[in-house]
Motif scaffolding. Structure first.
Motif, PDB file in Angstrom:
ATOM      1  N   ALA A 180       0.846  -1.205   0.000  1.00 36.73           N
ATOM      2  CA  ALA A 180       0.000   0.000   0.000  1.00 36.73           C
ATOM      3  C   ALA A 180       0.876   1.248   0.000  1.00 36.73           C
ATOM      4  O   ALA A 180       0.598   2.222  -0.719  1.00 36.73           O
ATOM      5  N   ALA A 181       1.956   1.217   0.807  1.00 36.97           N
ATOM      6  CA  ALA A 181       2.854   2.379   0.851  1.00 36.97           C
ATOM      7  C   ALA A 181       3.545   2.589  -0.498  1.00 36.97           C
ATOM      8  O   ALA A 181       3.697   3.732  -0.943  1.00 36.97           O
ATOM      9  N   ASP A 183       2.309   1.698  -3.436  1.00 36.75           N
ATOM     10  CA  ASP A 183       1.308   2.194  -4.387  1.00 36.75           C
ATOM     11  C   ASP A 183       1.055   3.691  -4.194  1.00 36.75           C
ATOM     12  O   ASP A 183       0.942   4.454  -5.156  1.00 36.75           O
ATOM     13  N   SER A 184       0.975   4.103  -2.929  1.00 35.17           N
ATOM     14  CA  SER A 184       0.647   5.499  -2.683  1.00 35.17           C
ATOM     15  C   SER A 184       1.829   6.422  -3.024  1.00 35.17           C
ATOM     16  O   SER A 184       1.658   7.622  -3.236  1.00 35.17           O
ATOM     17  N   ALA A 185       3.030   5.844  -3.071  1.00 36.97           N
ATOM     18  CA  ALA A 185       4.217   6.658  -3.398  1.00 36.97           C
ATOM     19  C   ALA A 185       4.345   6.877  -4.915  1.00 36.97           C
ATOM     20  O   ALA A 185       5.127   7.702  -5.360  1.00 36.97           O
ATOM     21  N   ARG A 186       3.580   6.093  -5.685  1.00 34.75           N
ATOM     22  CA  ARG A 186       3.708   6.205  -7.154  1.00 34.75           C
ATOM     23  C   ARG A 186       3.006   7.443  -7.707  1.00 34.75           C
ATOM     24  O   ARG A 186       2.034   7.903  -7.167  1.00 34.75           O
TER      25      ARG A 186
END
Ligand code: SF4
Length: 186
Positions: A180-181, A183-186
């Motif tokens: 999740a981390a 994905d959110s950093a992309r």
């Protein structure tokens, strides 16, 4: 013998010890000096003393039969929570949880990443988790416990986590949070 000692170091002692003391009764009847002599070189000599007293206790008070219940095992000399769980599960196929260093690490990573296995209060919680996820039948719990230990020794080790080939990656909270981390950093 395996308390705080690796299998490779123990294995020769184990076979020699069993040849010399093939039953609890023979161990109980032997003088303490003979038991210490057979243990000589393996270290942690309190284990030998405890095992000797344990054999005498089981012969005297338990009719010569080692109990299968973890609570009864824990009452014997030198038997802590992990040893009691391991003996109950692996020797008797009792439905018993067990948490050693590897299992604590795996349970924390899978179910409760905020828990720190080295902290006593968190370790108590990990024991609760180990009991909660235990399969209902003892023989299945045997496999479950073996699998948890293997996972900690081979896949989810202290030094490296092989998440992409881990069989529990779909439900592992550590892995889910990392993805999740990412994905959110992309
Ligand atoms: S997915 Fe990764 S962190 Fe989770 S148990 Fe498996 S190896 Fe350990």
């Amino acid at each position: 013998m395996l308390q705080q000692t690796q299998v490779s170091r123990v294995i020769d002692y184990y076979h020699r010890f069993l040849t010399r003391f093939p039953s609890l009764a023979q161990l109980a009847e032997s003088p303490a000096g003979h038991v210490m002599e057979a243990w000589s070189g393996l270290g942690y000599y309190a284990r030998a003393r405890n095992l000797h007293v344990l054999a005498r206790t089981v012969i005297r008070d338990g009719g010569g039969v080692l109990p299968a219940d973890p609570l009864a095992l824990r009452a014997l000399p030198g038997v802590g929570a992990y040893t009691a769980g391991a003996v109950a599960s692996f020797a008797f196929e009792a439905r018993a949880g067990l948490v050693d260093t590897n299992v604590a690490r795996v349970l924390a990573r899978v179910f409760a990443p905020r828990l720190k296995p080295k902290q006593p209060r968190d370790l108590t919680q990990l024991w609760r988790i180990a009991e909660a996820v235990l399969p209902p039948r003892g023989n299945v719990a045997w496999t479950h416990n073996q699998a948890l230990m293997e996972l900690g020794a081979l896949v989810c080790t202290a030094r490296v986590r092989h998440c992409t080939r881990c069989p529990v990656r779909a439900l592992c909270r550590t892995r889910i949070a990392e993805l999740a981390a990412r994905d959110s950093a992309r």
